[in-house]
Enzyme design. Structure first.
Site, short mmCIF file in Angstrom:
data_model
loop_
_atom_site.label_atom_id
_atom_site.label_comp_id
_atom_site.label_asym_id
_atom_site.label_seq_id
_atom_site.Cartn_x
_atom_site.Cartn_y
_atom_site.Cartn_z
N GLU A 1 0.86 -1.19 0.00
CA GLU A 1 0.00 0.00 0.00
C GLU A 1 0.90 1.24 0.00
O GLU A 1 1.58 1.51 0.98
CB GLU A 1 -0.91 0.01 1.23
CG GLU A 1 -1.78 1.25 1.34
CD GLU A 1 -2.53 1.32 2.66
OE1 GLU A 1 -2.80 2.45 3.12
OE2 GLU A 1 -2.85 0.25 3.24
N ARG B 1 0.71 10.29 0.49
CA ARG B 1 1.19 11.30 1.44
C ARG B 1 2.39 12.07 0.90
O ARG B 1 2.86 13.00 1.57
CB ARG B 1 1.56 10.65 2.77
CG ARG B 1 0.41 9.96 3.47
CD ARG B 1 0.84 9.42 4.82
NE ARG B 1 -0.21 8.65 5.47
CZ ARG B 1 -0.11 8.12 6.68
NH1 ARG B 1 1.01 8.29 7.37
NH2 ARG B 1 -1.10 7.44 7.21
N THR C 1 -4.35 6.16 2.04
CA THR C 1 -4.62 7.54 2.47
C THR C 1 -5.38 8.29 1.38
O THR C 1 -5.09 9.44 1.05
CB THR C 1 -3.32 8.29 2.85
OG1 THR C 1 -2.45 7.42 3.57
CG2 THR C 1 -3.65 9.48 3.76
N LYS D 1 -10.96 -1.16 7.01
CA LYS D 1 -9.73 -0.73 7.66
C LYS D 1 -10.10 -0.21 9.06
O LYS D 1 -11.19 0.37 9.25
CB LYS D 1 -9.08 0.40 6.85
CG LYS D 1 -7.75 0.93 7.40
CD LYS D 1 -7.28 2.09 6.53
CE LYS D 1 -5.98 2.68 7.04
NZ LYS D 1 -4.82 1.88 6.63
#
Length: 212
Positions: free
Chosen positions: A45, A49, A73, A133
């Site tokens: 993953e 960011r 994210t 998640k």
């Protein structure tokens, strides 16, 4: 109704620990992915960011087909669309909004949305999501919290991320409602920055060997 749930489960069940990484460049992501594959990890993953994230996803998809590359994210429909366009095979969000859920409808990239409270879990179940998640895991109550949720939401399975480490990972993996965990310790920033990818491979091999 979410798309490709079985495809998502196949990715999550491929290893006990999903590496969650922020990368500085596409080249770094490729080297990191190759080191993870050598250690037995089959999915990664890459979080959105850093400015390099989308280029990194494109590069890993093109150059390291042995690993399933996802985007993490993801906070907005635009980010979802960008991640899908970059070739992400799955998309992870720390939470969930109707806008992000709508963006996921019809996409070939399955979404792993975040949820934590009973009300959020009920809302996700109403949307057809049973694989979620849990973030930030340790700060929200950790393995004990997930254990308490299990009898109330027996159909829900989690990928807890945030504060998961070698010290507590077995506590999570021992739970029946945890499919895998997300962790950044497999790819230490200092090791990656210094090009010590043999260290990454060693940590990946240890993580891949973890059993519930």
């Amino acid at each position: 109704m979410p798309q490709n749930v079985q495809a998502l489960l196949t990715v999550l069940e491929a290893q006990p620990v999903m590496p969650v990484v922020a990368v500085g460049s596409a080249a770094e992501a490729v080297d990191l992915s190759r080191a993870l594959v050598e250690g037995g990890i089959r999915a990664i993953e890459i979080t959105l960011r850093t400015p390099a994230a989308l280029d990194a996803i494109r590069a890993v998809v093109a150059e390291v087909p042995e690993i399933v590359c996802g985007a993490g994210t993801v906070l907005s429909p635009k980010q979802f669309d960008d991640a899908e366009a970059a070739g992400a095979k799955f998309v992870v969000s720390p939470g969930a909004t109707m806008e992000v859920l709508d963006a996921a409808k019809g996409s070939p990239a399955p979404l792993l949305p975040g949820a934590a409270t009973p009300s959020e879990l009920m809302a996700m179940l109403e949307e057809g999501y049973e694989v979620l998640k849990f973030f930030p895991a340790e700060q929200l109550g950790g393995a004990a919290y997930l254990k308490a949720l299990a009898p109330v939401f027996p159909q829900v399975r989690f990928c807890p991320t945030g504060g998961v480490s070698p010290a507590n990972v077995r506590d999570y993996l021992s739970l029946p409602n945890v499919v895998c965990v997300g962790g950044s310790w497999i790819a230490p920033k200092d090791a990656v920055a210094a090009g010590r990818f043999d260290e990454v491979t060693r940590l990946a091999r240890e993580a891949a060997g973890l059993k519930a």
